[in-house]
Scaffold this motif. Sequence first.
Motif, PDB file in Angstrom:
ATOM      1  N   PRO A 189      64.535  -3.722  -4.160  1.00 26.33           N
ATOM      2  CA  PRO A 189      63.251  -3.544  -4.014  1.00 26.33           C
ATOM      3  C   PRO A 189      62.310  -3.051  -5.257  1.00 26.33           C
ATOM      4  O   PRO A 189      62.940  -2.195  -5.947  1.00 26.33           O
ATOM      5  CB  PRO A 189      62.942  -2.241  -2.913  1.00 26.33           C
ATOM      6  CG  PRO A 189      64.289  -2.359  -2.319  1.00 26.33           C
ATOM      7  CD  PRO A 189      65.490  -2.652  -3.095  1.00 26.33           C
ATOM      8  N   ALA A 190      61.466  -3.651  -5.721  1.00 27.82           N
ATOM      9  CA  ALA A 190      60.446  -3.346  -6.697  1.00 27.82           C
ATOM     10  C   ALA A 190      59.966  -1.751  -6.696  1.00 27.82           C
ATOM     11  O   ALA A 190      59.962  -1.107  -7.622  1.00 27.82           O
ATOM     12  CB  ALA A 190      59.505  -4.171  -6.984  1.00 27.82           C
ATOM     13  N   ASP A 191      59.626  -1.500  -5.378  1.00 26.83           N
ATOM     14  CA  ASP A 191      59.114  -0.023  -5.282  1.00 26.83           C
ATOM     15  C   ASP A 191      59.984   0.627  -4.134  1.00 26.83           C
ATOM     16  O   ASP A 191      60.034   0.060  -3.113  1.00 26.83           O
ATOM     17  CB  ASP A 191      57.826  -0.146  -4.598  1.00 26.83           C
ATOM     18  CG  ASP A 191      56.547  -0.951  -5.443  1.00 26.83           C
ATOM     19  OD1 ASP A 191      56.698  -0.692  -6.579  1.00 26.83           O
ATOM     20  OD2 ASP A 191      55.931  -1.738  -4.849  1.00 26.83           O
ATOM     21  N   TYR A 192      60.537   2.068  -4.786  1.00 28.69           N
ATOM     22  CA  TYR A 192      61.269   2.498  -3.821  1.00 28.69           C
ATOM     23  C   TYR A 192      60.287   3.229  -2.492  1.00 28.69           C
ATOM     24  O   TYR A 192      59.726   3.630  -2.775  1.00 28.69           O
ATOM     25  CB  TYR A 192      61.843   3.834  -4.571  1.00 28.69           C
ATOM     26  CG  TYR A 192      62.881   4.736  -3.931  1.00 28.69           C
ATOM     27  CD1 TYR A 192      64.184   4.105  -4.011  1.00 28.69           C
ATOM     28  CD2 TYR A 192      62.682   5.626  -3.235  1.00 28.69           C
ATOM     29  CE1 TYR A 192      65.442   4.708  -3.361  1.00 28.69           C
ATOM     30  CE2 TYR A 192      63.599   6.483  -2.625  1.00 28.69           C
ATOM     31  CZ  TYR A 192      65.004   5.831  -2.834  1.00 28.69           C
ATOM     32  OH  TYR A 192      66.172   6.634  -2.120  1.00 28.69           O
ATOM     33  N   ASN A 193      60.808   2.845  -1.397  1.00 25.12           N
ATOM     34  CA  ASN A 193      60.205   3.040  -0.086  1.00 25.12           C
ATOM     35  C   ASN A 193      61.308   3.421   0.934  1.00 25.12           C
ATOM     36  O   ASN A 193      62.060   2.739   1.445  1.00 25.12           O
ATOM     37  CB  ASN A 193      59.640   2.112   0.391  1.00 25.12           C
ATOM     38  CG  ASN A 193      58.659   2.364   1.511  1.00 25.12           C
ATOM     39  OD1 ASN A 193      58.874   3.677   2.260  1.00 25.12           O
ATOM     40  ND2 ASN A 193      57.811   1.551   2.084  1.00 25.12           N
ATOM     41  N   GLU A 194      61.603   4.828   1.132  1.00 22.11           N
ATOM     42  CA  GLU A 194      62.712   5.210   2.062  1.00 22.11           C
ATOM     43  C   GLU A 194      62.312   4.846   3.490  1.00 22.11           C
ATOM     44  O   GLU A 194      62.997   4.987   4.434  1.00 22.11           O
ATOM     45  CB  GLU A 194      62.746   6.920   1.951  1.00 22.11           C
ATOM     46  CG  GLU A 194      63.530   7.152   0.637  1.00 22.11           C
ATOM     47  CD  GLU A 194      63.659   8.641   0.877  1.00 22.11           C
ATOM     48  OE1 GLU A 194      63.850   9.388   1.796  1.00 22.11           O
ATOM     49  OE2 GLU A 194      63.971   9.215  -0.133  1.00 22.11           O
ATOM     50  N   GLU A 195      61.109   4.402   3.762  1.00 22.91           N
ATOM     51  CA  GLU A 195      60.390   4.056   5.102  1.00 22.91           C
ATOM     52  C   GLU A 195      60.853   2.707   5.480  1.00 22.91           C
ATOM     53  O   GLU A 195      60.722   2.092   6.612  1.00 22.91           O
ATOM     54  CB  GLU A 195      59.067   4.315   5.267  1.00 22.91           C
ATOM     55  CG  GLU A 195      58.608   5.622   5.016  1.00 22.91           C
ATOM     56  CD  GLU A 195      59.154   6.969   5.790  1.00 22.91           C
ATOM     57  OE1 GLU A 195      59.248   6.440   7.152  1.00 22.91           O
ATOM     58  OE2 GLU A 195      59.476   7.718   5.348  1.00 22.91           O
ATOM     59  N   GLU A 196      61.485   1.866   4.374  1.00 20.72           N
ATOM     60  CA  GLU A 196      61.744   0.651   4.888  1.00 20.72           C
ATOM     61  C   GLU A 196      62.966   0.338   5.681  1.00 20.72           C
ATOM     62  O   GLU A 196      63.950   1.086   5.704  1.00 20.72           O
ATOM     63  CB  GLU A 196      62.133  -0.046   3.549  1.00 20.72           C
ATOM     64  CG  GLU A 196      60.952  -0.838   2.700  1.00 20.72           C
ATOM     65  CD  GLU A 196      60.292  -1.704   3.241  1.00 20.72           C
ATOM     66  OE1 GLU A 196      60.549  -2.629   4.322  1.00 20.72           O
ATOM     67  OE2 GLU A 196      59.189  -2.310   2.628  1.00 20.72           O
ATOM     68  N   PRO A 197      63.013  -0.456   6.764  1.00 20.82           N
ATOM     69  CA  PRO A 197      64.135  -0.517   7.744  1.00 20.82           C
ATOM     70  C   PRO A 197      65.197  -1.177   6.989  1.00 20.82           C
ATOM     71  O   PRO A 197      64.997  -1.994   6.052  1.00 20.82           O
ATOM     72  CB  PRO A 197      63.678  -1.355   8.678  1.00 20.82           C
ATOM     73  CG  PRO A 197      62.079  -1.931   8.346  1.00 20.82           C
ATOM     74  CD  PRO A 197      61.718  -1.320   7.288  1.00 20.82           C
ATOM     75  N   TRP A 198      66.454  -0.533   7.496  1.00 21.25           N
ATOM     76  CA  TRP A 198      67.816  -1.294   7.031  1.00 21.25           C
ATOM     77  C   TRP A 198      68.142  -2.388   7.864  1.00 21.25           C
ATOM     78  O   TRP A 198      68.899  -2.589   8.620  1.00 21.25           O
ATOM     79  CB  TRP A 198      68.730  -0.113   7.129  1.00 21.25           C
ATOM     80  CG  TRP A 198      68.627   1.087   6.081  1.00 21.25           C
ATOM     81  CD1 TRP A 198      67.803   1.922   6.556  1.00 21.25           C
ATOM     82  CD2 TRP A 198      69.083   0.906   4.800  1.00 21.25           C
ATOM     83  NE1 TRP A 198      68.015   2.800   5.264  1.00 21.25           N
ATOM     84  CE2 TRP A 198      68.551   2.177   4.229  1.00 21.25           C
ATOM     85  CE3 TRP A 198      69.848   0.276   4.190  1.00 21.25           C
ATOM     86  CZ2 TRP A 198      69.021   2.625   3.050  1.00 21.25           C
ATOM     87  CZ3 TRP A 198      70.408   0.333   3.019  1.00 21.25           C
ATOM     88  CH2 TRP A 198      69.921   1.487   2.234  1.00 21.25           C
ATOM     89  N   SER A 199      67.331  -3.494   7.586  1.00 26.89           N
ATOM     90  CA  SER A 199      67.711  -4.728   8.217  1.00 26.89           C
ATOM     91  C   SER A 199      66.786  -6.036   7.735  1.00 26.89           C
ATOM     92  O   SER A 199      66.020  -5.619   6.823  1.00 26.89           O
ATOM     93  CB  SER A 199      67.092  -4.831   9.813  1.00 26.89           C
ATOM     94  OG  SER A 199      65.859  -4.232  10.133  1.00 26.89           O
ATOM     95  N   GLU A 200      67.010  -6.919   8.447  1.00 27.17           N
ATOM     96  CA  GLU A 200      65.853  -7.969   8.009  1.00 27.17           C
ATOM     97  C   GLU A 200      64.470  -7.671   8.095  1.00 27.17           C
ATOM     98  O   GLU A 200      63.589  -8.474   7.661  1.00 27.17           O
ATOM     99  CB  GLU A 200      66.439  -9.465   8.794  1.00 27.17           C
ATOM    100  CG  GLU A 200      67.687 -10.045   8.238  1.00 27.17           C
ATOM    101  CD  GLU A 200      67.872 -11.405   8.933  1.00 27.17           C
ATOM    102  OE1 GLU A 200      66.946 -11.891   9.262  1.00 27.17           O
ATOM    103  OE2 GLU A 200      68.967 -11.853   8.865  1.00 27.17           O
ATOM    104  N   GLU A 201      64.137  -6.802   8.858  1.00 25.56           N
ATOM    105  CA  GLU A 201      63.112  -6.469   9.225  1.00 25.56           C
ATOM    106  C   GLU A 201      62.357  -5.714   8.002  1.00 25.56           C
ATOM    107  O   GLU A 201      60.939  -5.660   7.991  1.00 25.56           O
ATOM    108  CB  GLU A 201      62.873  -5.381  10.171  1.00 25.56           C
ATOM    109  CG  GLU A 201      63.503  -6.091  11.570  1.00 25.56           C
ATOM    110  CD  GLU A 201      62.802  -7.308  12.076  1.00 25.56           C
ATOM    111  OE1 GLU A 201      61.385  -7.213  12.087  1.00 25.56           O
ATOM    112  OE2 GLU A 201      63.606  -7.961  12.213  1.00 25.56           O
TER     113      GLU A 201
END
Length: 162
Positions: free
Chosen positions: A40-52
């Motif tokens: 990810p270009a922007d670090y975001n801990e909120e991104e889901p761990w999946s194709e989502e």
Amino acid sequence: MSDEVPTWTLDEHLRRGEEVIGLLPTVEADYARVCFHLNPADYNEEEPWSEEASYNQIAKPLFDAARLPLSVDYVGGTSGIEAWENVVPTVEWLHERIPVLVGLADRAGLQFGGWSFEPREPRDISYFSCGPTLDVVNRYSPEGQAAIDDLIASSTSKAVDK
């Protein structure tokens, strides 16, 4: 000192990739494997761990349209995407594959972290990494096991210190 993650231009990926290809051991094509690392270009801990993950939603149709001979693992979260190709890297392959993946990463809001040569056999050879921050190790090689042991010891000592 900057906290910014180092990046390479396409020309750097190609130049350094040619250097790595010059170092690769001979491996039978049936056992050869390359892993591409897109972060990810922007670090975001909120991104889901999946194709989502938002970047995966953008990247999936781009990978599909590219029709590359890849197996894609849409990891998600802060890890990004790993794509695998069964191939013995050559300079010609490098110049065909890397520009497509760098462009795909850019369009999907990802950073192309590089590639690593990780053949399935022989299991004890060291892996070869090509990226500004890639340091992939093979747990079956003495060097890789030593790196893993050092990481475990470092993590354990930091946990004890707290």
